[in-house]
Design a protein around this motif. Structure first.
Motif, PDB file in Angstrom:
ATOM      1  N   ARG A  11       0.733  -1.109   0.023  1.00  0.00           N
ATOM      2  CA  ARG A  11       0.128  -0.036  -0.035  1.00  0.00           C
ATOM      3  C   ARG A  11       0.778   1.207   0.154  1.00  0.00           C
ATOM      4  NH1 ARG A  11      -5.937  -0.195   1.699  1.00  0.00           N
ATOM      5  NH2 ARG A  11      -6.423  -2.364   1.578  1.00  0.00           N
ATOM      6  N   VAL A  12       0.397   2.393  -0.846  1.00  0.00           N
ATOM      7  CA  VAL A  12       1.062   3.543  -0.784  1.00  0.00           C
ATOM      8  C   VAL A  12      -0.057   4.585  -0.585  1.00  0.00           C
ATOM      9  CG1 VAL A  12       2.315   5.076  -2.216  1.00  0.00           C
ATOM     10  CG2 VAL A  12       2.685   2.687  -2.305  1.00  0.00           C
ATOM     11  N   THR A  13       0.106   5.248   0.528  1.00  0.00           N
ATOM     12  CA  THR A  13      -0.711   6.270   0.861  1.00  0.00           C
ATOM     13  C   THR A  13      -0.119   7.662   0.306  1.00  0.00           C
ATOM     14  OG1 THR A  13      -1.610   5.244   2.511  1.00  0.00           O
ATOM     15  CG2 THR A  13      -1.851   7.633   2.657  1.00  0.00           C
ATOM     16  N   ALA A  14      -0.788   8.314  -0.368  1.00  0.00           N
ATOM     17  CA  ALA A  14      -0.347   9.618  -1.346  1.00  0.00           C
ATOM     18  C   ALA A  14      -1.213  10.813  -0.647  1.00  0.00           C
ATOM     19  CB  ALA A  14      -0.212   9.551  -2.675  1.00  0.00           C
ATOM     20  N   GLU A  15      -0.648  12.091  -0.824  1.00  0.00           N
ATOM     21  CA  GLU A  15      -1.294  13.226  -0.390  1.00  0.00           C
ATOM     22  C   GLU A  15      -0.866  14.092  -1.876  1.00  0.00           C
ATOM     23  OE1 GLU A  15       0.285  16.889   2.121  1.00  0.00           O
ATOM     24  OE2 GLU A  15      -0.396  15.421   3.310  1.00  0.00           O
ATOM     25  N   VAL A  16      -2.222  14.163  -2.643  1.00  0.00           N
ATOM     26  CA  VAL A  16      -2.043  14.423  -3.941  1.00  0.00           C
ATOM     27  C   VAL A  16      -2.790  15.969  -4.215  1.00  0.00           C
ATOM     28  CG1 VAL A  16      -2.355  13.904  -6.402  1.00  0.00           C
ATOM     29  CG2 VAL A  16      -2.191  12.034  -4.344  1.00  0.00           C
TER      30      VAL A  16
END
Length: 381
Positions: free
Chosen positions: A94-99
């Motif tokens: 899993r990769v959590t991103a702030e986009v």
């Protein structure tokens, strides 16, 4: 040298997305509008949605292929925003991103070769969560640290280059490893320096099509394997100083974020465990343990600066990271008589059993380190 890249990077002072790489997950939350399922096979890279709200977004990656793969998030001009490497067959990440709003590409890279299989995606509207002020302070402190390392590297590199230009083989050998310490310490954020890494730290087997081999390792080969300094080497020594001066000037404008600090430290240790510990980095000089120690120091600096926020969110993780950093540093100390010196045992004298012990020590640290970015971003959500 960081792990293989999708492309030679273009420098940017401002990034539009930062990512948090977490530990392996057992499943995905495909029903959320903020989760993008990424299914990678040997011939496909499927995404569950092509558009999603800007802000917090999670990539739930599953490798259903037979090859180890990598997943990249790219800007339209192919700059690497973030990457997750070494995703084994049948595993999930899993990769959590702030986009921020904008266009991106998600690329899967089966076999970790080539340009990858790509999907164009778009982040629309929305906002990016505010960050804890302490994280801004951590970034500022790490940037200062990186600048200090760059400033200290230039005189050492100039000593190395001067020896090469003078044709003094032994003096150049002596100056080689010390000239690399500052660079190796900043490798957790090497991506933020744009195309400097492939200019100064690439190995022959890491060259892209048409790329000229320049930098430290090209000169390392001449010094230890060829045992002679050519006119071209002297020109390359000048080029190394030009490129390192460029690096020195870029540090103040580089895009460094709390999550790039955490993720970069983890990715670097993955590289150490899977590549550097084999001796492939300094294959001619066998000065690998100098690089190894500097890499650990750079990763530990990132951790130390992010630790106050991580402590609030996951005290157990901090305890484990403290333990594993201490254990790895103790293990490295076995290979130097003076703990204040970078005079380490030549790596060709380190046997297979000891190399495995080093690899195990790095892996024991890398596993909890993979959770640091998630612990940091939780506070800023």
């Amino acid at each position: 040298m960081r792990a293989a890249r999708l492309s030679v990077l273009t420098f940017t002072a401002v990034a539009a997305l930062t990512a948090v790489t977490g530990c392996t997950e057992k499943g995905s939350s495909g029903d959320s509008d903020r989760v993008i399922d990424v299914t990678a096979t040997d011939s496909k890279c499927e995404v569950s949605k092509k558009a999603f709200p800007a802000g917090h977004v999670e990539l739930a990656i599953e490798n259903k292929g037979s090859k180890v793969t990598e997943v990249y998030v790219l800007f339209p001009d192919d700059r690497i925003v973030t990457e997750r490497e070494n995703i084994g067959p049948g595993t999930k990440q899993r990769v959590t991103a702030e986009v921020k709003a904008g266009d991106y590409t998600i690329a899967c890279k089966p076999g970790m070769k080539g340009d990858g299989i790509r999907q164009e995606v778009k982040a629309t509207g929305g906002t990016v969560a505010k960050r804890d002020p302490r994280l801004d302070s951590a970034v500022a402190a790490y940037r200062k640290y990186a600048q200090e390392q760059a400033d200290a590297t230039l005189p050492l590199a100039k000593t190395f280059a001067a020896a090469v230009k003078a044709g003094d083989l032994e003096a150049a050998k002596k100056a080689y490893a010390p000239s690399r310490i500052g660079w190796e310490r900043t490798e957790p954020v090497a991506e933020s320096f744009g195309d400097i890494d492939p200019k100064v730290d690439v190995r022959a087997d890491g060259l892209e099509g048409g790329q000229k081999w320049t930098g430290w390792h090209r000169l390392e080969k001449s010094l230890w394997q060829d045992k002679k300094i050519t006119a071209e080497d002297k020109t390359l020594a000048d080029q190394l100083i030009t490129d390192l001066t460029d690096w020195q000037n870029r540090v103040g404008k580089a895009d460094i974020t709390p999550t790039s600090m955490a993720n970069g430290a983890k990715e670097l240790l993955d590289e150490v465990a899977t590549g550097k510990v084999t001796g492939e980095e300094e294959r001619y000089s066998h000065t690998d343990l100098v690089d190894f120690k500097a890499n650990v120091e750079g990763a530990e600096k990132s951790y130390a600066l992010l630790k106050p926020v991580a402590q609030e969110n996951d005290a157990a993780l901090v305890t484990e990271l403290d333990k594993q950093f201490a254990a790895l540093n103790t293990l490295l100390d076995k290979y130097r008589a003076d703990k204040t010196s970078y005079d380490f045992t030549s790596y060709d004298k380190v046997g297979d059993a000891d190399r495995k012990q080093l690899s195990d020590g790095v892996n024991a640290l890398a596993e909890p380190l993979s959770k640091l970015a998630a612990a940091v971003v939780t506070k800023s959500s």
